[in-house]
Motif scaffolding. Structure first.
Motif, short mmCIF file in Angstrom:
data_model
loop_
_atom_site.label_atom_id
_atom_site.label_comp_id
_atom_site.label_asym_id
_atom_site.label_seq_id
_atom_site.Cartn_x
_atom_site.Cartn_y
_atom_site.Cartn_z
N LEU A 123 -24.57 -14.36 15.60
CA LEU A 123 -23.56 -13.64 16.29
C LEU A 123 -23.83 -13.17 17.56
CD1 LEU A 123 -22.44 -11.65 13.14
CD2 LEU A 123 -21.43 -13.71 14.02
N LYS A 124 -22.65 -13.21 18.53
CA LYS A 124 -22.68 -12.82 19.72
C LYS A 124 -22.43 -11.21 19.94
CE LYS A 124 -20.96 -16.84 22.13
NZ LYS A 124 -19.78 -17.60 22.77
N GLN A 125 -22.81 -10.58 20.73
CA GLN A 125 -22.67 -9.07 20.90
C GLN A 125 -21.29 -8.86 20.75
OE1 GLN A 125 -23.43 -6.36 19.88
NE2 GLN A 125 -25.28 -5.87 21.09
N ASN A 126 -20.91 -7.70 20.38
CA ASN A 126 -19.53 -6.96 20.21
C ASN A 126 -18.55 -8.18 20.01
OD1 ASN A 126 -17.21 -5.32 20.70
ND2 ASN A 126 -18.34 -4.21 22.35
N MET A 127 -17.54 -8.21 20.85
CA MET A 127 -16.35 -9.07 20.59
C MET A 127 -16.81 -10.69 21.07
SD MET A 127 -13.00 -6.80 21.10
CE MET A 127 -12.05 -7.65 20.36
N GLY A 128 -17.85 -10.68 21.46
CA GLY A 128 -18.23 -12.10 22.06
C GLY A 128 -17.33 -12.71 23.42
N ALA A 129 -17.28 -13.99 23.29
CA ALA A 129 -16.58 -14.73 24.26
C ALA A 129 -17.43 -14.49 25.77
CB ALA A 129 -15.12 -14.39 24.40
N GLN A 130 -16.63 -14.33 26.76
CA GLN A 130 -17.48 -14.16 28.21
C GLN A 130 -17.71 -12.67 28.36
OE1 GLN A 130 -18.74 -16.73 29.70
NE2 GLN A 130 -17.96 -18.02 27.89
N MET A 131 -17.06 -11.91 27.69
CA MET A 131 -17.15 -10.59 27.89
C MET A 131 -18.60 -10.08 27.24
SD MET A 131 -13.38 -9.00 27.34
CE MET A 131 -14.15 -7.18 27.70
N SER A 132 -18.99 -10.71 26.23
CA SER A 132 -20.12 -10.30 25.39
C SER A 132 -20.85 -11.52 25.09
CB SER A 132 -19.86 -8.90 24.37
OG SER A 132 -19.03 -8.21 24.71
N PRO A 133 -21.39 -12.25 25.93
CA PRO A 133 -21.96 -13.56 25.54
C PRO A 133 -23.18 -13.38 24.88
CG PRO A 133 -21.97 -13.33 27.99
CD PRO A 133 -21.33 -12.09 27.27
N ASP A 134 -24.04 -12.27 25.02
CA ASP A 134 -25.45 -12.34 24.40
C ASP A 134 -25.59 -12.33 22.96
OD1 ASP A 134 -26.20 -11.51 27.14
OD2 ASP A 134 -26.37 -9.38 26.97
N LEU A 135 -26.42 -13.27 22.78
CA LEU A 135 -26.66 -13.57 21.20
C LEU A 135 -27.43 -12.23 20.53
CD1 LEU A 135 -27.49 -17.31 21.06
CD2 LEU A 135 -25.39 -16.06 20.49
N THR A 136 -27.14 -11.97 19.42
CA THR A 136 -28.04 -10.97 18.52
C THR A 136 -28.79 -11.43 17.40
OG1 THR A 136 -26.09 -10.64 17.08
CG2 THR A 136 -26.11 -9.32 19.03
N ASP A 137 -29.56 -10.94 16.60
CA ASP A 137 -30.03 -11.65 15.73
C ASP A 137 -29.29 -11.46 14.35
OD1 ASP A 137 -32.60 -12.06 16.78
OD2 ASP A 137 -33.23 -10.13 16.71
N GLU A 138 -28.06 -10.91 14.36
CA GLU A 138 -27.03 -10.76 13.23
C GLU A 138 -26.56 -12.16 12.90
OE1 GLU A 138 -25.37 -8.04 11.44
OE2 GLU A 138 -27.62 -7.16 12.26
N ARG A 139 -26.34 -12.33 11.64
CA ARG A 139 -25.84 -13.46 11.17
C ARG A 139 -24.45 -13.50 10.38
NH1 ARG A 139 -29.24 -17.97 12.80
NH2 ARG A 139 -31.33 -16.62 13.12
#
Length: 324
Positions: A123-139
């Motif tokens: 899962l990407k951080q927060n709401m994802g897309a280009q605003m929060s593109p960083d990947l997390t360890d969450e599945r």
């Protein structure tokens, strides 16, 4: 030695049972609060507590994730809203979009991917897309995982994205021992007569109809008629949710909800372009105005707020002495 071990075992068992009972009491307390609009403002976190809450020292978390649920529990939020879809092999998973593109490192439709393929994604951080593109360890979690993590700790609002999975979703809530502690909702129109409340498929769970601009077409009487029919159903709904309701219709709908003893639910989700009352503000305005937008809704009779900013909303309610 054996007596000592036996005694220790009994103590451990008693402690475990006590902790389990305390957890059950927590969700029972929340359910009692939800059933009693006079018990205070009820807070639902939209897709979980995914935005950072600096005052509570909580960082951002991916939306619709187990981490977002844990943050809600730490904040003391009453309910987490989450979205349910079905995988290619029939598993119920928690994700908002029809595709995995925005919120994960994968691509494709949820309905075309197996559970194994979906849970291999990050899962990407927060709401994802280009605003929060960083990947997390969450599945990407299954519905069963989310309900299991919520059990005894927080209520869950199930936003079921496909009409053909309502029964399966409700059955999963029952299987997880969460039937009393979930809320199921659906859109209703001007011709609907007690849609969810009198439908056997919804019998096991609290139900809430959603009304708004589409029921208001042709004048305010439309929404009033719809809400009146919903509240007259054999099985009373738990609340009424508003989406883009004309402002002049808020007062009559509030009066109906109050007379029916059910909660009046408002969305302040300006970050995703959804508000409950046209002309009244949402989360973004509330953040700019020290909570005024939330206060205006509460003053107008709203007693339940679904927000993307549960931390700041809690701060506002405590500061104003509104939180029970």
């Amino acid at each position: 030695m054996s007596r000592l071990l036996y005694a220790c075992g009994r103590v451990a068992l008693l402690l475990a049972c006590s902790m389990s009972a305390m957890a059950a009491d927590r969700t029972d307390d929340i359910r009692r609060k939800f059933d009693d609009p006079s018990a205070g403002v009820f807070i639902a976190a939209h897709r979980g507590c995914h935005n950072a809450s600096p005052h509570q020292k909580l960082e951002a978390a991916p939306e619709n994730s187990l981490a977002a649920l844990e943050h809600c529990v730490k904040l003391g939020v009453d309910m987490m809203e989450l979205d349910v879809r079905r995988s290619a092999d029939g598993a119920l998973v928690v994700i908002h979009d029809a595709t995995v593109d925005r919120t994960t490192d994968g691509k494709g439709k949820v309905s075309d991917l197996t559970l194994a393929q979906l849970q291999a994604l990050r899962l990407k951080q927060n709401m994802g897309a280009q605003m929060s593109p960083d990947l997390t360890d969450e599945r990407l979690p299954t519905l069963a995982q989310m309900l299991g993590a919520a059990r005894g700790r927080i209520m869950i609002n199930l936003d079921i994205k496909d009409d053909d999975i309502y029964a399966q979703t409700i059955a999963e809530a029952a299987a997880q021992g969460m039937a009393r502690y979930v809320l199921v909702k659906s859109f209703v129109d001007r011709d609907a007569a007690g849609v969810g409340a009198d439908d056997p498929a919804f019998a096991a769970v609290p139900y809430m109809p959603i009304v708004g601009a589409w029921t208001a077409k042709g004048g305010g009487a439309g929404t009033v008629q719809v809400v009146t029919r919903q509240l007259a159903a054999q099985r009373r709904p738990a609340g009424v949710e508003l989406v883009f309701l004309p402002r002049e219709q808020l007062a009559p709908v509030r009066k109906l909800a109050a007379s029916g003893g059910v909660r009046l639910w408002a969305n302040t989700l300006t970050s995703v372009g959804v508000i409950s009352v046209i002309g009244m503000g949402g989360d973004l305005e509330a953040l700019r105005t020290s909570g005024r937008a939330w206060g205006d809704l509460i003053a107008a009779g709203v007693d339940t707020i679904q927000t993307d900013e549960p931390g700041p909303l809690l701060d506002f309610l405590k500061r104003e002495g509104i939180l029970h």
